[in-house]
Write a protein that holds these residues in place. Structure first.
Motif, PDB file in Angstrom:
ATOM      1  N   ALA A 283      -8.924  18.574   0.076  1.00  0.00           N
ATOM      2  CA  ALA A 283     -10.245  17.974   0.254  1.00  0.00           C
ATOM      3  C   ALA A 283     -10.834  17.682  -1.114  1.00  0.00           C
ATOM      4  CB  ALA A 283     -11.160  18.899   1.046  1.00  0.00           C
ATOM      5  N   LEU A 284     -11.204  16.427  -1.337  1.00  0.00           N
ATOM      6  CA  LEU A 284     -11.700  15.982  -2.638  1.00  0.00           C
ATOM      7  C   LEU A 284     -13.116  15.440  -2.530  1.00  0.00           C
ATOM      8  CD1 LEU A 284      -8.555  13.863  -3.590  1.00  0.00           C
ATOM      9  CD2 LEU A 284      -9.067  16.150  -4.449  1.00  0.00           C
ATOM     10  N   THR A 285     -13.899  15.647  -3.567  1.00  0.00           N
ATOM     11  CA  THR A 285     -15.202  14.994  -3.689  1.00  0.00           C
ATOM     12  C   THR A 285     -15.270  14.342  -5.064  1.00  0.00           C
ATOM     13  OG1 THR A 285     -16.319  16.943  -4.612  1.00  0.00           O
ATOM     14  CG2 THR A 285     -16.293  16.719  -2.214  1.00  0.00           C
ATOM     15  N   GLN A 286     -16.011  13.251  -5.158  1.00  0.00           N
ATOM     16  CA  GLN A 286     -16.148  12.542  -6.435  1.00  0.00           C
ATOM     17  C   GLN A 286     -17.461  11.782  -6.456  1.00  0.00           C
ATOM     18  OE1 GLN A 286     -13.171   9.541  -7.211  1.00  0.00           O
ATOM     19  NE2 GLN A 286     -13.568   9.504  -9.404  1.00  0.00           N
ATOM     20  N   GLN A 287     -18.084  11.736  -7.615  1.00  0.00           N
ATOM     21  CA  GLN A 287     -19.350  11.032  -7.793  1.00  0.00           C
ATOM     22  C   GLN A 287     -19.125   9.745  -8.590  1.00  0.00           C
ATOM     23  OE1 GLN A 287     -22.058  12.300  -6.234  1.00  0.00           O
ATOM     24  NE2 GLN A 287     -20.657  13.908  -5.524  1.00  0.00           N
ATOM     25  N   PHE A 288     -19.847   8.682  -8.204  1.00  0.00           N
ATOM     26  CA  PHE A 288     -19.806   7.403  -8.901  1.00  0.00           C
ATOM     27  C   PHE A 288     -21.235   7.028  -9.294  1.00  0.00           C
ATOM     28  CE2 PHE A 288     -16.019   7.482  -6.310  1.00  0.00           C
ATOM     29  CZ  PHE A 288     -15.040   6.952  -7.157  1.00  0.00           C
ATOM     30  N   PRO A 289     -21.694   7.498 -10.462  1.00  0.00           N
ATOM     31  CA  PRO A 289     -23.066   7.199 -10.889  1.00  0.00           C
ATOM     32  C   PRO A 289     -23.317   5.705 -11.055  1.00  0.00           C
ATOM     33  CG  PRO A 289     -22.101   8.978 -12.188  1.00  0.00           C
ATOM     34  CD  PRO A 289     -20.989   8.365 -11.415  1.00  0.00           C
ATOM     35  N   ASP A 290     -22.295   4.949 -11.471  1.00  0.00           N
ATOM     36  CA  ASP A 290     -22.429   3.512 -11.684  1.00  0.00           C
ATOM     37  C   ASP A 290     -21.312   2.804 -10.907  1.00  0.00           C
ATOM     38  OD1 ASP A 290     -22.838   0.957 -12.521  1.00  0.00           O
ATOM     39  OD2 ASP A 290     -22.408   1.323 -14.644  1.00  0.00           O
ATOM     40  N   PRO A 291     -21.550   2.422  -9.639  1.00  0.00           N
ATOM     41  CA  PRO A 291     -20.495   1.813  -8.818  1.00  0.00           C
ATOM     42  C   PRO A 291     -19.873   0.568  -9.440  1.00  0.00           C
ATOM     43  CG  PRO A 291     -22.366   2.431  -7.460  1.00  0.00           C
ATOM     44  CD  PRO A 291     -22.800   2.598  -8.882  1.00  0.00           C
ATOM     45  N   ALA A 292     -20.629  -0.163 -10.261  1.00  0.00           N
ATOM     46  CA  ALA A 292     -20.091  -1.381 -10.873  1.00  0.00           C
ATOM     47  C   ALA A 292     -18.883  -1.091 -11.761  1.00  0.00           C
ATOM     48  CB  ALA A 292     -21.175  -2.079 -11.680  1.00  0.00           C
ATOM     49  N   ARG A 293     -18.709   0.160 -12.150  1.00  0.00           N
ATOM     50  CA  ARG A 293     -17.591   0.522 -13.020  1.00  0.00           C
ATOM     51  C   ARG A 293     -16.325   0.868 -12.236  1.00  0.00           C
ATOM     52  NH1 ARG A 293     -19.269   4.750 -17.535  1.00  0.00           N
ATOM     53  NH2 ARG A 293     -17.169   4.126 -18.177  1.00  0.00           N
ATOM     54  N   ILE A 294     -16.393   0.867 -10.920  1.00  0.00           N
ATOM     55  CA  ILE A 294     -15.201   1.159 -10.119  1.00  0.00           C
ATOM     56  C   ILE A 294     -14.146   0.093 -10.413  1.00  0.00           C
ATOM     57  CG2 ILE A 294     -14.278   1.334  -7.780  1.00  0.00           C
ATOM     58  CD1 ILE A 294     -16.961   2.487  -6.924  1.00  0.00           C
ATOM     59  N   SER A 295     -12.988   0.531 -10.856  1.00  0.00           N
ATOM     60  CA  SER A 295     -11.977  -0.390 -11.375  1.00  0.00           C
ATOM     61  C   SER A 295     -10.853  -0.709 -10.397  1.00  0.00           C
ATOM     62  CB  SER A 295     -11.362   0.192 -12.654  1.00  0.00           C
ATOM     63  OG  SER A 295     -10.798   1.476 -12.399  1.00  0.00           O
ATOM     64  N   GLY A 296     -10.803  -0.052  -9.255  1.00  0.00           N
ATOM     65  CA  GLY A 296      -9.710  -0.330  -8.330  1.00  0.00           C
ATOM     66  C   GLY A 296      -9.734   0.620  -7.147  1.00  0.00           C
ATOM     67  N   ASP A 297      -8.567   0.766  -6.517  1.00  0.00           N
ATOM     68  CA  ASP A 297      -8.433   1.638  -5.361  1.00  0.00           C
ATOM     69  C   ASP A 297      -7.863   2.982  -5.788  1.00  0.00           C
ATOM     70  OD1 ASP A 297      -9.209  -0.461  -3.597  1.00  0.00           O
ATOM     71  OD2 ASP A 297      -7.189  -1.287  -3.799  1.00  0.00           O
ATOM     72  N   HIS A 298      -8.190   4.007  -5.035  1.00  0.00           N
ATOM     73  CA  HIS A 298      -7.631   5.321  -5.337  1.00  0.00           C
ATOM     74  C   HIS A 298      -6.173   5.376  -4.873  1.00  0.00           C
ATOM     75  CE1 HIS A 298     -10.055   8.130  -7.401  1.00  0.00           C
ATOM     76  NE2 HIS A 298     -11.037   8.192  -6.518  1.00  0.00           N
ATOM     77  N   GLU A 299      -5.298   5.765  -5.782  1.00  0.00           N
ATOM     78  CA  GLU A 299      -3.915   6.053  -5.421  1.00  0.00           C
ATOM     79  C   GLU A 299      -3.715   7.545  -5.598  1.00  0.00           C
ATOM     80  OE1 GLU A 299       0.689   4.918  -6.619  1.00  0.00           O
ATOM     81  OE2 GLU A 299      -0.972   3.636  -7.293  1.00  0.00           O
TER      82      GLU A 299
END
Length: 373
Positions: A283-299
């Motif tokens: 079970a994983l949790t993760q925070q994205f303070p700035d969604p615009a920086r999301i660079s791709g899909d999680h592998e």
């Protein structure tokens, strides 16, 4: 009605990024979702389960929504052709039970708050089909309760956007740009909308889950569309595999945190069916303070070791002997021993015979001397 809520799940997935029992205001992690014009929909929580056995991937999603929207649409990119069906809500209750903290007793010697003689309490918590001439191919169309589900291929994001609008799947214009990387990689798409109903009621509460299945030689969780979010996002994900799993990169977010990792034995019901052959839950949790920086899909890949991680709740208890605090016995016994030793010394000294002092001898006396002369 129950299935109508499921479609709402899909619908809620466009302005919502993948989250897992965390905070409201997401931007659909596993896709993108929007309500119809002049309507609003908010996602208070999202739960997602990814099951991967090395050849096939399954994703089960459930959203809890609120708002006045009675219609919405959702689209999710997938690397290969997908089948879609309704999921079992009991799956998430079973996962919560499998991850429940363990309770352990921890003894301490000296008194703490809550122990006598103190009076407050303290508990510690431990550690594809070929596209049509217009650039879009319709692989299949199906009804799941009130949901209209279309499985599509596309070679042109503009053509895909046009097809979606012409068939009642309304999305923002900027979604076209966000879909371009998936078009370039020849992914397919699952688009869902809530079918019209005679009596329209707002989408509220926990929606029935949607269960997607597709071939995949790697465990991947689509996240790129989360770049569309305008507020910080939270990711929460259950991963079922043969071993403990970890993300390859952070894809622009904070370092993911493992909140549970371990084999779940042989549960029955929905979890037992889904976990067959993939008994290790991460079970994983993760925070994205700035969604615009999301660079791709999680592998996701296999972690280096299958170390177990589980929250432990400790109950601190004062160590006792026959109901008496051990510290009191030790301290009291020590004081008693010391007092006894002092008493024995005093008694022995009082019984020792007293030796009389030696007699005092006076100096000898001499007669007075006669005068000379």
């Amino acid at each position: 009605m129950k299935r109508g809520r499921i479609l709402a799940v899909v619908l809620a997935l466009l302005g919502v990024q993948l989250s897992w029992l965390i905070a409201p205001a997401y931007a659909c992690g596993c896709g993108a979702m929007v309500p119809y014009p002049s309507q609003r929909i908010a996602v208070s929580s999202e739960q997602s389960v990814l099951r991967w056995d090395g050849r096939q991937e399954q994703i089960v999603m459930r959203l809890t929504v609120a708002g006045d929207a009675d219609r919405a649409a959702w689209i999710m990119p997938v690397p290969h052709r997908a089948t879609v069906r309704l999921g079992d809500p009991a799956l998430f209750d079973q996962l919560a039970a499998a991850m429940a903290p363990v309770h352990r007793t921890r003894h301490h010697f000296w008194p703490q708050n809550g122990d006598w003689p103190f009076d407050s309490r303290h508990d510690g918590v431990g550690p594809a089909a070929p596209p049509a001439a217009g650039g879009v191919g319709v692989v299949g169309r199906q009804r799941l309760g009130p949901f209209d589900v279309a499985r599509l291929t596309a070679t042109d994001p503009a053509a895909l956007d046009t097809w979606l609008h012409e068939h009642g799947f309304t999305f923002p214009a900027r979604l076209r740009t966000a879909l371009q990387p998936y078009v370039d990689r020849h992914w397919e798409y699952v688009a869902v909308r809530l079918a019209p109903k005679a009596s329209r009621t707002p989408l509220n509460g926990a929606l029935d889950p949607l269960h997607l299945t597709f071939a995949s030689d790697r465990a991947v969780y689509p996240m790129r569309l989360s770049r569309l979010a305008r507020t910080p996002q939270s990711l929460g994900l259950y991963v079922l595999a043969a071993h403990r799993m970890a993300t390859r990169t952070t894809i622009g977010g904070a370092q993911p945190e493992v909140v549970f990792a371990g084999r779940i034995g042989k549960p029955g019901g929905a979890l037992g069916r889904l976990a067959s052959g993939t008994p290790y839950l991460t079970a994983l949790t993760q925070q994205f303070p700035d969604p615009a920086r999301i660079s791709g899909d999680h592998e996701l890949r296999r972690a280096g070791v299958d170390t177990r991680v589980q929250k432990v709740i400790y109950e601190d208890r004062l160590r006792e002997v026959a109901g008496i605090p051990a510290w009191l016995i030790t301290v009291g016994g020590g004081l008693a021993a010391a007092l006894t030793a002092v008493t024995l010394v005093v008694v022995r000294r009082s019984r020792r015979p007293v030796t009389p002092p030696p007699p005092v001898h006076s100096p000898p006396s001499f007669p007075p001397s006669a005068p000379i002369g």
